[in-house]
Design a protein around this motif. Structure first.
Motif: not given
Length: 465
Positions: A58-64, A74-79, A385-387
C-alpha cells in the motif's frame, strides 16, 4: 504524450497479481522453504506477508498513484530532486532482479521443451548441469527476454493487461488441478507434515535466519521495493480503493504460493525424494527427477512447467516495465525505442548471470534481498515522514469505511514499526554475510537508533506525527 492507463480494475489487479505471483512462488518459495525448516518458514512467511508485505504494498501504491510517474519521476515530483536517487534505487532493484530472473525463465523454457521430449527424466542432475550456465543458457535467456519485451512493447492496456488476464487465471486453474492430483499419490503424508506441521524447536533455534529469509521472500514475492507496484499504481485513477486492491492482490498471491507447496512437497515425499538439494537448482533437479516415476510423466511435467513459465513471464513483464516507464516518462522516449533499449540492457546483464554461477547466486540469494529491503525501507520512510498526511489522504481516496478506519494505524506502522523491522532484517543480513556474530538485542537497538536518526533528518511539517 498521453500517459497509459489500465482499462479495467480487474486488469490492474491481475497484472499486479501476475507480478507478485511469479517464479518467486513456484521456484524460489520451495527453495527457501526446503532450506529453512518447512513449516517454520511458512509460518513466518505468512505473518510477514500480512504484517509487512500488505502495508508495504500500500505504501508503494500511494507513492505511485500520487506521483503519477515512474519511480524517479514520482519521488522527484513528490519530494523534490533530492529524492530522485531513491527512485534510482528502485530502478536498480528491478534491473538486479530481472537480470537473474530471465536466466531462470530460460531454464523453464528448456524444461518445458524437455517435458515433451522426456530429455530430463533419466538424469535430471546431469540435464540441469548441462543447461544451467553457459552459451545455451544465454540463448534460452534471450528467447525468454524477447517474449517479455514483446508484451511490454504492446503497451499497458493492449499488452500487459491483456496478457495477464489470460496468464493469471491459467496459473491458478493449473495449480489447483495439480494439487488435487498430488493429493491422490501414495505416501504423501510426509510432504504435508514437512510443509504444514510446525517444528517449534527448529524455529526457536534458527529464528533469526528463518525470519530474515521469510521477510526477504515476502518482499520478493509481492514485488515490493523494486518500484514495480509503484509503476503499476501510477497508471491508476483516483476512484480505486488501494487498500481493497492491495488486500486482494496479497491474498491471491499467497494462495498461489500455498498451492505450489501443495503440489511440490507431496510429490517429492511420495517418491521418497528429499525436499531439494538446496540452492537454485532444487526445483529443477528434485521435482523434475520425480516426474519420471509418475504416470503420464510427460503430460504432468509439461503442465507443471507450463505453470512455472506463465508465472515467470507475468513477473518479468512487470520488472521490464519499470525501466521502460522511466525512459517514456522522464525522457519522452517512444515505447518502442524504450523497449528496445531496455531489452539491450537486460541482454547484457542477464547474459552475465547466465554465464557465471557465482554472479547468478550473488544476485539471486543476496543482492536481490538487500536491494528490495533498502527500496521498501526508503518508500516507507518517505510515505511517513515526507508525505505524511498527504500519504494518508491518498490511501483514503476511494477507500471504504473499514479501510479508512485502518488508515491511521497503517500510517503509524509504515512510519515507525516496519522501518525498524526492515532495518533489523537488513542489519541481520549484512552481519550474516560478513560472518559477524551480533546478538539480536544489539541488532534491534541499532535498528531503533538508525530509524530514529533517519526520522530526525526526514521529518517535515505534516509528517505522520
Amino acid at each position: 504524450m498521453t500517459r497509459a492507463s489500465w482499462r479495467t480494475r480487474i486488469g490492474f489487479i491481475l497484472a499486479a497479481v501476475g507480478s507478485a505471483v511469479g517464479i518467486g512462488n513456484v521456484w524460489r518459495f520451495p527453495w527457501f522453504t526446503a532450506d529453512n525448516g518447512g513449516a517454520a518458514f511458512l509460518l513466518l512467511y505468512l505473518l510477514f506477508v500480512l504484517l509487512i508485505g500488505v502495508p508495504g504494498l500500500l505504501g508503494e501504491f500511494v507513492i505511485g498513484r500520487r506521483g503519477g510517474s515512474d519511480p524517479i519521476g514520482a519521488f522527484s515530483a513528490l519530494g523534490g530532486r533530492n529524492w530522485r536517487p531513491m527512485g534510482g534505487v528502485a530502478l536498480l532493484a528491478s534491473v538486479v532482479v530481472l537480470s537473474f530472473y530471465s536466466v531462470v525463465g530460460g531454464w523453464i523454457l528448456r524444461y518445458l521443451l524437455g517435458s515433451v521430449t522426456g530429455a530430463y527424466f533419466d538424469a535430471p542432475q546431469q540435464f540441469f548441469g548441462a543447461i544451467d550456465y553457459g552459451l545455451g543458457a544465454v540463448a534460452a535467456h534471450v528467447v525468454f527476454l524477447l517474449v517479455t519485451a514483446g508484451v511490454v512493447y504492446a503497451g499497458v492496456d493492449r499488452g500487459i493487461e491483456v496478457a495477464t488476464k489470460i496468464m493469471v487465471p491459467g496459473i491458478v486453474v493449473l495449480l489447483v488441478g495439480l494439487a488435487v492430483w498430488a493429493s491422490t499419490l501414495p505416501d504423501v503424508a510426509g510432504g504435508y507434515e514437512f510443509y504444514l506441521s510446525l517444528d517449534w524447536g527448529y524455529l526457536q533455534t534458527n529464528f533469526v535466519d528463518v525470519a530474515a529469509a521469510a521477510a526477504g521472500q515476502a518482499l520478493f514475492t509481492l514485488s515490493v521495493g523494486a518500484g514495480v507496484m509503484l509503476t503499476y499504481a501510477s497508471y491508476l485513477g483516483e476512484d480505486r480503493s488501494l487498500a481493497a486492491d492491495g488486500t486482494i492482490i496479497a491474498v491471491l498471491n499467497t494462495v498461489v504460493g500455498l498451492l505450489a507447496g501443495l503440489v511440490i512437497f507431496p510429490v517429492l515425499f511420495s517418491l521418497g525424494v528429499p525436499p531439494g538439494d538446496g540452492g537454485p537448482g532444487a526445483l529443477f533437479i528434485s521435482l523434475a527427477g520425480a516426474f519420471e516415476s509418475l504416470p503420464y510423466s510427460r503430460l504432468i511435467g509439461f503442465a507443471f512447467f507450463g505453470v512455472v513459465a506463465l508465472a515467470a513471464l507475468s513477473s518479468s513483464i512487470s520488472l521490464f516495465e519499470v525501466p521502460v516507464a522511466y525512459l517514456v516518462d522522464e525522457h519522452d522516449v517512444a515505447r518502442s525505442w524504450a523497449t528496445a533499449g531496455v531489452g539491450a540492457l537486460f541482454l547484457v546483464t542477464g547474459s552475465g548471470a547466465a554465464l557465471s554461477s557465482d554472479l547468478f547466486t550473488l544476485l539471486a540469494d543476496n543482492v536481490a534481498n538487500l536491494a528490495l529491503t533498502v527500496g521498501l525501507l526508503g518508500f516507507l520512510l518517505f510515505d511517513g515522514w515526507v508525505l505524511g498526511k498527504a500519504a494518508l489522504e491518498e490511501y483514503e481516496s476511494g477507500a471504504g469505511p473499514l479501510a479508512r478506519a485502518l488508515g491511521r494505524p497503517w500510517l503509524v506502522a509504515i512510519a515507525v514499526v516496519l522501518p525498524i523491522f526492515l532495518t533489523f532484517t537488513l542489519l541481520s543480513s549484512l552481519t550474516g554475510l560478513a560472518g559477524i556474530a551480533v546478538p539480536a538485542t544489539g541488532l534491534l537497538a541499532a535498528a531503533v537508533a538508525g530509524v530514529a536518526a533517519a526520522i530526525a533528518v526526514l521529518r517535515r511539517p505534516g509528517s505522520a506525527f
